[in-house]
Design a protein around this motif. Structure first.
Motif, PDB file in Angstrom:
ATOM      1  N   GLY A 133       0.814  -1.217   0.000  1.00 17.79           N
ATOM      2  CA  GLY A 133       0.000   0.000   0.000  1.00 17.79           C
ATOM      3  C   GLY A 133       0.845   1.264   0.000  1.00 17.79           C
ATOM      4  O   GLY A 133       0.376   2.335  -0.388  1.00 17.79           O
ATOM      5  N   VAL A 138      -2.861  -1.560  -4.104  1.00 20.43           N
ATOM      6  CA  VAL A 138      -3.764  -1.889  -3.003  1.00 20.43           C
ATOM      7  C   VAL A 138      -3.792  -3.421  -2.902  1.00 20.43           C
ATOM      8  O   VAL A 138      -4.135  -4.098  -3.882  1.00 20.43           O
ATOM      9  CB  VAL A 138      -5.202  -1.389  -3.293  1.00 20.43           C
ATOM     10  N   LYS A 241      -3.997   1.986  -7.016  1.00 20.07           N
ATOM     11  CA  LYS A 241      -4.774   3.031  -6.340  1.00 20.07           C
ATOM     12  C   LYS A 241      -5.587   3.869  -7.324  1.00 20.07           C
ATOM     13  O   LYS A 241      -6.711   4.261  -7.029  1.00 20.07           O
ATOM     14  CB  LYS A 241      -3.828   3.936  -5.551  1.00 20.07           C
ATOM     15  N   LYS A 245      -9.565   4.065  -6.754  1.00 17.13           N
ATOM     16  CA  LYS A 245     -10.214   5.344  -6.416  1.00 17.13           C
ATOM     17  C   LYS A 245     -11.232   5.772  -7.465  1.00 17.13           C
ATOM     18  O   LYS A 245     -12.122   6.577  -7.180  1.00 17.13           O
ATOM     19  CB  LYS A 245      -9.153   6.447  -6.272  1.00 17.13           C
TER      20      LYS A 245
END
Ligand code: LMR
Length: 328
Positions: A133, A138, A241, A245
């Motif tokens: 991370g 992730v 990420k 997101k």
């Protein structure tokens, strides 16, 4: 007449712009390197099925098995730049980005799959996910393959049998040291090249779980297999990420739930496949299967666990001790 023309123009206009408003499905490219008929291959297919059914086609999962999109050593960059949205590389393949993940490569660290699961589901596992991370990734879930077995063109029963042999390894310092400590020569190769390397004698020997050994036909190019169970092969399913997101809460929830179910499904298969693929290797008649006596296993363990202190810095003594403590 004017009104009719106006109506026709309106309809034409609407038809022209409509596709622009239709919601485009989210596409997840999922790249992996093993055969479809392995725990990872099947878990990826099951994940695809769940996600596509539950999202009613709003999320599409394109699974690319057999290194057909990228091999594992090359997938990290496209994954980080969102050219690929998911992959499930083995722990070793994170070495450059998050060396702590080599913890799982340590030989003779886990007594059995239960011990491994306790480690990964607890504090140590969380720290491994946190380590990736810190990069653009992730960590979503841990998937099992199984314990690795030695293979070569001669019986490997005691550590001296490995001396001088060229062993194919994944890119991991731990695996490098694991073989050096018994006098073997480790050679890093991507999974997609192992069969031809064994066939052409570029390497003499390998370590694989039974599902990878059989589905990649390594039994055709190795005369002997030892049920050494000396180390574990597993995966961390990762996304990036940027992609994570870009999803809304509902989509993330759907994917997280499907991932949970695919993990249970795949890990059960990992146990079953260890049994069925051992039978298939035996049935093939091409590879002799050897078991280690408790005394032989002890010899391997004594040699190989001696490398742990070399990794107190890169992996972390706390992580290593934490993993050992879960076995007690
Ligand atoms: C290997 O390279 O041997 C493994 O990582 C292949 C895999 O993904 O199971």
């Amino acid at each position: 007449r004017h009104l009719k023309l106006l109506m026709i123009s309106l309809v034409v206009l609407l038809l022209a712009v409509a596709p622009a408003f239709a919601k485009k499905p989210v596409v997840i490219k999922f790249s992996h390197v093993v055969a479809v008929d392995t725990p990872k291959g099947q878990a990826a297919e099951f994940f695809k099925k769940l996600v596509e059914e539950r999202s009613k086609g709003d999320i599409i999962v394109e699974v690319y098995p057999n290194s057909s999109l990228f091999n594992d050593n090359d997938v990290m960059t496209p994954l980080m730049t969102n050219a690929v949205q998911m992959a499930a590389p083995s722990f070793s393949k994170f070495t450059k980005f998050a060396p702590q993940l080599q913890l799982v490569d340590l030989p003779f660290l886990f007594d059995d799959a239960d011990h491994l699961h306790r480690v990964l589901e607890g504090n140590v596992g969380q720290q491994l996910k946190d380590a990736v991370g810190k990069k653009a990734l992730v960590g979503l879930s841990f998937w099992d393959s199984g314990f690795k077995q030695f293979s070569a063109n001669k019986p490997i029963l005691v550590p001296e049998d490995a001396a001088g042999l060229k062993f194919r390894i994944m890119s991991s310092k731990v695996l490098e040291e694991q073989f050096k400590v018994v006098g073997a020569n480790p050679q890093v190769l991507p999974f997609s090249e192992v069969y031809s390397a064994l066939q052409q004698g570029v390497v003499d020997a390998a370590e694989n779980p039974l599902s990878n050994f059989y589905t990649k036909k390594f039994h055709e190019v190795q005369t002997d297999l030892t049920l050494s169970n000396h180390g574990y092969l597993g995966y961390l399913v990762v996304t990036n990420k940027m992609f994570w997101k870009s999803l809304d809460d509902q989509q993330r929830e759907l994917i997280t739930q499907a991932m949970k179910e695919a993990t249970v499904y795949g890990n059960k298969l990992a146990l079953d496949m260890d049994i069925t693929y051992l039978e298939k290797v035996k049935e093939s008649g091409k590879t002799a299967v050897h078991e280690l006596t408790p005394a032989q296993r002890k010899l391997w363990k004594a040699k190989m666990v001696a490398i742990y202190p070399e990794f107190y810095d890169t992996i972390g003594k706390d992580l290593i001790d934490g993993a050992i403590a879960e076995g007690k």
